[in-house]
Design a protein around this motif. Structure first.
Motif, PDB file in Angstrom:
ATOM      1  N   GLY A  16      -2.444  -6.663  -0.352  1.00  0.00           N
ATOM      2  CA  GLY A  16      -1.079  -6.790   0.197  1.00  0.00           C
ATOM      3  C   GLY A  16      -0.820  -8.169   0.766  1.00  0.00           C
ATOM      4  N   THR A  17      -1.786  -8.680   1.536  1.00  0.00           N
ATOM      5  CA  THR A  17      -1.641 -10.016   2.135  1.00  0.00           C
ATOM      6  C   THR A  17      -1.602 -11.094   1.052  1.00  0.00           C
ATOM      7  OG1 THR A  17      -2.873  -9.228   4.054  1.00  0.00           O
ATOM      8  CG2 THR A  17      -2.618 -11.598   3.851  1.00  0.00           C
ATOM      9  N   ILE A  18      -2.488 -10.979   0.066  1.00  0.00           N
ATOM     10  CA  ILE A  18      -2.545 -11.993  -1.006  1.00  0.00           C
ATOM     11  C   ILE A  18      -1.250 -11.998  -1.824  1.00  0.00           C
ATOM     12  CG2 ILE A  18      -3.754 -12.648  -3.137  1.00  0.00           C
ATOM     13  CD1 ILE A  18      -6.332 -11.504  -1.671  1.00  0.00           C
ATOM     14  N   ILE A  19      -0.695 -10.790  -2.105  1.00  0.00           N
ATOM     15  CA  ILE A  19       0.580 -10.700  -2.855  1.00  0.00           C
ATOM     16  C   ILE A  19       1.688 -11.432  -2.105  1.00  0.00           C
ATOM     17  CG2 ILE A  19       2.434  -9.102  -3.559  1.00  0.00           C
ATOM     18  CD1 ILE A  19       0.241  -7.077  -4.301  1.00  0.00           C
ATOM     19  N   THR A  20       1.771 -11.184  -0.778  1.00  0.00           N
ATOM     20  CA  THR A  20       2.816 -11.847   0.025  1.00  0.00           C
ATOM     21  C   THR A  20       2.616 -13.355   0.058  1.00  0.00           C
ATOM     22  OG1 THR A  20       2.951  -9.868   1.411  1.00  0.00           O
ATOM     23  CG2 THR A  20       3.979 -11.852   2.282  1.00  0.00           C
ATOM     24  N   MET A  21       1.358 -13.794   0.205  1.00  0.00           N
ATOM     25  CA  MET A  21       1.088 -15.229   0.337  1.00  0.00           C
ATOM     26  C   MET A  21       1.326 -15.999  -0.960  1.00  0.00           C
ATOM     27  SD  MET A  21      -2.295 -15.133   2.743  1.00  0.00           S
ATOM     28  CE  MET A  21      -2.488 -16.871   3.043  1.00  0.00           C
ATOM     29  N   THR A  22       1.193 -15.315  -2.103  1.00  0.00           N
ATOM     30  CA  THR A  22       1.301 -16.031  -3.385  1.00  0.00           C
ATOM     31  C   THR A  22       2.635 -15.821  -4.095  1.00  0.00           C
ATOM     32  OG1 THR A  22       0.196 -14.165  -4.445  1.00  0.00           O
ATOM     33  CG2 THR A  22      -1.185 -16.047  -3.833  1.00  0.00           C
ATOM     34  N   SER A  23       3.525 -14.996  -3.525  1.00  0.00           N
ATOM     35  CA  SER A  23       4.777 -14.689  -4.238  1.00  0.00           C
ATOM     36  C   SER A  23       5.891 -15.669  -3.863  1.00  0.00           C
ATOM     37  CB  SER A  23       5.220 -13.261  -3.937  1.00  0.00           C
ATOM     38  OG  SER A  23       5.409 -13.104  -2.555  1.00  0.00           O
ATOM     39  N   PHE A  24       6.810 -15.896  -4.817  1.00  0.00           N
ATOM     40  CA  PHE A  24       7.989 -16.724  -4.573  1.00  0.00           C
ATOM     41  C   PHE A  24       9.276 -15.898  -4.673  1.00  0.00           C
ATOM     42  CE2 PHE A  24       5.006 -20.136  -5.269  1.00  0.00           C
ATOM     43  CZ  PHE A  24       5.467 -21.102  -4.393  1.00  0.00           C
ATOM     44  N   HIS A  25       9.127 -14.596  -4.978  1.00  0.00           N
ATOM     45  CA  HIS A  25      10.278 -13.708  -5.087  1.00  0.00           C
ATOM     46  C   HIS A  25      10.266 -12.778  -3.881  1.00  0.00           C
ATOM     47  CE1 HIS A  25      13.007 -10.661  -6.634  1.00  0.00           C
ATOM     48  NE2 HIS A  25      13.348 -11.495  -7.595  1.00  0.00           N
ATOM     49  N   TRP A  26      11.427 -12.566  -3.251  1.00  0.00           N
ATOM     50  CA  TRP A  26      11.477 -11.784  -2.026  1.00  0.00           C
ATOM     51  C   TRP A  26      11.007 -10.351  -2.207  1.00  0.00           C
ATOM     52  CZ3 TRP A  26      11.040 -13.121   2.636  1.00  0.00           C
ATOM     53  CH2 TRP A  26      11.578 -14.333   3.098  1.00  0.00           C
ATOM     54  N   LEU A  27      11.289  -9.769  -3.377  1.00  0.00           N
ATOM     55  CA  LEU A  27      10.904  -8.379  -3.618  1.00  0.00           C
ATOM     56  C   LEU A  27       9.381  -8.224  -3.647  1.00  0.00           C
ATOM     57  CD1 LEU A  27      12.677  -5.900  -3.911  1.00  0.00           C
ATOM     58  CD2 LEU A  27      12.366  -6.010  -6.378  1.00  0.00           C
ATOM     59  N   MET A  28       8.690  -9.198  -4.266  1.00  0.00           N
ATOM     60  CA  MET A  28       7.232  -9.162  -4.310  1.00  0.00           C
ATOM     61  C   MET A  28       6.640  -9.364  -2.908  1.00  0.00           C
ATOM     62  SD  MET A  28       6.127  -8.394  -7.233  1.00  0.00           S
ATOM     63  CE  MET A  28       4.396  -8.748  -7.045  1.00  0.00           C
ATOM     64  N   ALA A  29       7.252 -10.255  -2.129  1.00  0.00           N
ATOM     65  CA  ALA A  29       6.786 -10.482  -0.748  1.00  0.00           C
ATOM     66  C   ALA A  29       6.926  -9.198   0.072  1.00  0.00           C
ATOM     67  CB  ALA A  29       7.592 -11.602  -0.103  1.00  0.00           C
ATOM     68  N   TRP A  30       8.050  -8.494  -0.137  1.00  0.00           N
ATOM     69  CA  TRP A  30       8.294  -7.238   0.591  1.00  0.00           C
ATOM     70  C   TRP A  30       7.278  -6.173   0.182  1.00  0.00           C
ATOM     71  CZ3 TRP A  30      10.061  -2.482  -1.500  1.00  0.00           C
ATOM     72  CH2 TRP A  30      10.370  -1.511  -0.544  1.00  0.00           C
ATOM     73  N   ILE A  31       6.969  -6.095  -1.128  1.00  0.00           N
ATOM     74  CA  ILE A  31       5.974  -5.126  -1.619  1.00  0.00           C
ATOM     75  C   ILE A  31       4.610  -5.400  -0.970  1.00  0.00           C
ATOM     76  CG2 ILE A  31       4.611  -4.473  -3.677  1.00  0.00           C
ATOM     77  CD1 ILE A  31       7.272  -4.846  -5.291  1.00  0.00           C
ATOM     78  N   GLY A  32       4.237  -6.677  -0.884  1.00  0.00           N
ATOM     79  CA  GLY A  32       2.974  -7.044  -0.234  1.00  0.00           C
ATOM     80  C   GLY A  32       2.926  -6.623   1.218  1.00  0.00           C
ATOM     81  N   LEU A  33       4.023  -6.829   1.948  1.00  0.00           N
ATOM     82  CA  LEU A  33       4.088  -6.452   3.358  1.00  0.00           C
ATOM     83  C   LEU A  33       3.981  -4.933   3.530  1.00  0.00           C
ATOM     84  CD1 LEU A  33       6.955  -8.826   4.571  1.00  0.00           C
ATOM     85  CD2 LEU A  33       4.563  -8.969   5.236  1.00  0.00           C
ATOM     86  N   GLU A  34       4.659  -4.183   2.650  1.00  0.00           N
ATOM     87  CA  GLU A  34       4.617  -2.721   2.737  1.00  0.00           C
ATOM     88  C   GLU A  34       3.215  -2.193   2.421  1.00  0.00           C
ATOM     89  OE1 GLU A  34       6.881  -0.362   3.681  1.00  0.00           O
ATOM     90  OE2 GLU A  34       7.997  -2.091   4.394  1.00  0.00           O
ATOM     91  N   LEU A  35       2.569  -2.770   1.420  1.00  0.00           N
ATOM     92  CA  LEU A  35       1.204  -2.378   1.057  1.00  0.00           C
ATOM     93  C   LEU A  35       0.248  -2.631   2.218  1.00  0.00           C
ATOM     94  CD1 LEU A  35      -0.474  -1.339  -1.368  1.00  0.00           C
ATOM     95  CD2 LEU A  35      -0.847  -3.701  -2.028  1.00  0.00           C
ATOM     96  N   ASN A  36       0.454  -3.771   2.865  1.00  0.00           N
ATOM     97  CA  ASN A  36      -0.331  -4.155   4.043  1.00  0.00           C
ATOM     98  C   ASN A  36      -0.199  -3.125   5.159  1.00  0.00           C
ATOM     99  OD1 ASN A  36      -1.745  -5.814   5.796  1.00  0.00           O
ATOM    100  ND2 ASN A  36      -0.836  -7.645   4.927  1.00  0.00           N
ATOM    101  N   THR A  37       1.061  -2.741   5.445  1.00  0.00           N
ATOM    102  CA  THR A  37       1.328  -1.778   6.521  1.00  0.00           C
ATOM    103  C   THR A  37       0.724  -0.418   6.200  1.00  0.00           C
ATOM    104  OG1 THR A  37       3.416  -2.913   6.986  1.00  0.00           O
ATOM    105  CG2 THR A  37       3.172  -0.704   7.891  1.00  0.00           C
ATOM    106  N   LEU A  38       0.944   0.061   4.962  1.00  0.00           N
ATOM    107  CA  LEU A  38       0.457   1.396   4.581  1.00  0.00           C
ATOM    108  C   LEU A  38      -1.071   1.463   4.558  1.00  0.00           C
ATOM    109  CD1 LEU A  38       3.009   2.256   1.764  1.00  0.00           C
ATOM    110  CD2 LEU A  38       2.907   3.251   4.041  1.00  0.00           C
ATOM    111  N   ALA A  39      -1.738   0.326   4.298  1.00  0.00           N
ATOM    112  CA  ALA A  39      -3.205   0.320   4.264  1.00  0.00           C
ATOM    113  C   ALA A  39      -3.809   0.382   5.663  1.00  0.00           C
ATOM    114  CB  ALA A  39      -3.695  -0.920   3.533  1.00  0.00           C
ATOM    115  N   ILE A  40      -3.146  -0.226   6.651  1.00  0.00           N
ATOM    116  CA  ILE A  40      -3.749  -0.287   7.997  1.00  0.00           C
ATOM    117  C   ILE A  40      -3.529   1.005   8.793  1.00  0.00           C
ATOM    118  CG2 ILE A  40      -1.803  -1.333   9.244  1.00  0.00           C
ATOM    119  CD1 ILE A  40      -5.113  -2.835   9.859  1.00  0.00           C
ATOM    120  N   ILE A  41      -2.503   1.797   8.419  1.00  0.00           N
ATOM    121  CA  ILE A  41      -2.199   3.033   9.167  1.00  0.00           C
ATOM    122  C   ILE A  41      -3.393   3.998   9.216  1.00  0.00           C
ATOM    123  CG2 ILE A  41      -0.695   5.099   9.260  1.00  0.00           C
ATOM    124  CD1 ILE A  41       0.713   2.508  10.130  1.00  0.00           C
ATOM    125  N   PRO A  42      -4.049   4.329   8.051  1.00  0.00           N
ATOM    126  CA  PRO A  42      -5.221   5.224   8.139  1.00  0.00           C
ATOM    127  C   PRO A  42      -6.369   4.629   8.949  1.00  0.00           C
ATOM    128  CG  PRO A  42      -4.625   4.812   5.841  1.00  0.00           C
ATOM    129  CD  PRO A  42      -3.763   3.942   6.674  1.00  0.00           C
TER     130      PRO A  42
END
Length: 315
Positions: A16-42
């Motif tokens: 999730g972090t790598i997707i956000t750091m390497t993306s130039f499109h806002w939708l991909m950055a948002w997907i990375g942030l959401e993946l990051n959040t959903l992974a840390i909850i458990p």
């Protein structure tokens, strides 16, 4: 939690972090942030304790709200400017909304109240991940959109974070809450310099990650959950007590040590930009953080806990 599931969750967190750091499109950055959040909850809610469930819920709500604000600001920008490129955020209202969303994600004051509560409800190792790894994705977004973000708001957010992180940390006895307020103060310094010189911000982030990881590692080894617990560190290991003392002074930013270097460069740059009063205020707020770290250092190495002559020393 089984090792397989834990590995999948940690790899999702990294992805999730790598997707956000390497993306130039806002939708991909948002997907990375959401993946990051959903992974840390458990990871936060592994304890099956009401406090950790509460921490996981608070973390999820704040991060989901911030991600939604980021997506909303990028949609407004795309509607007005016709581009989804992260580096082309040129519509002023969407820039302000984006900055507020990133402030909420990072825990910048006045949107910082979730961070101490979440860290206090987590284990020490989870708190370390939240205080270090989880800062990378939002900071990379700040780095990419820095030229368009309103610098005055960034300066104000930086100062309020540094001041409130220092003031609130003075009254704490729990090491995790102290680390949370320290994190708020450090991120405030990064926000302060972000719009002026990006190189110093990156250096400050790297130094902060190293210092915080080292401090959390020594706290985990000594099992110190409160200031009172740090007084018995020397019974576990003399070497650990010395390393912990140096790390605490390092994080506090005591002048001869590395932790002071980013602060020195930031103050120098602020003065160069004719922001003398702001530099003075930041230096004064840094003294507050240094005070509670000196207090921790004092209890760790300079005081003896109540003991008898027959007290067991593990080494």
């Amino acid at each position: 939690m089984s090792p397989t599931i834990y590995t999948i969750i940690l790899s999702s967190l990294a992805t999730g972090t790598i997707i956000t750091m390497t993306s130039f499109h806002w939708l991909m950055a948002w997907i990375g942030l959401e993946l990051n959040t959903l992974a840390i909850i458990p990871i936060i809610s592994t304890l099956h304790h009401p406090r950790s469930t509460e921490a996981a819920t608070k973390y999820f709500l704040t991060q989901a709200a911030a991600s939604a604000m980021i997506l909303f600001s990028s949609m407004i920008n795309a509607w007005n400017m016709g581009t989804w490129d992260i580096t082309q955020m040129s519509y002023a209202p969407s820039n302000i909304l984006l900055l507020l969303a990133l402030a909420l994600k990072l825990g910048l004051a006045p949107a910082h109240f979730w961070l101490p509560e979440v860290l206090q409800g987590s284990t020490l190792s989870t708190a370390c991940i939240i205080a270090t790894w989880q800062k990378l994705a939002p900071m990379s977004l700040i780095y990419m959109t820095m030229n368009n973000l309103p610098s005055m708001i960034l300066l104000m957010l930086g100062f309020t974070s540094s001041a409130s992180g220092g003031w609130s940390g003075l009254n704490q006895t729990q090491t995790r809450k102290i680390m949370a307020y320290s994190s708020i103060a450090h991120v405030g310094w990064m926000a302060m310099i972000a719009s002026i010189m990006s190189n110093i911000m990156i250096m400050n982030l790297v130094v902060y990650l190293m210092m915080t990881t080292a401090l959390f590692t020594s706290v985990i080894c000594s099992k110190s959950k409160t200031i009172k617990d740090t007084a018995t560190t020397w019974t576990t290991s003399r070497t650990l007590a010395i390393i912990m003392m140096l790390t605490l002074l390092w994080v506090g930013g005591l002048p001869p040590l590395t932790g002071f270097l980013p602060k020195w460069l930031i103050l120098e740059e602020l003065i160069m930009q004719n922001l003398g009063p702001m530099a003075t205020a930041m230096a004064m707020s840094a003294l507050l953080s240094l005070f509670f770290y000196l207090r921790l250092t004092y209890t760790t190495t300079l005081t003896l806990p109540p003991n008898t002559l027959q007290m067991k020393v593990k080494w």
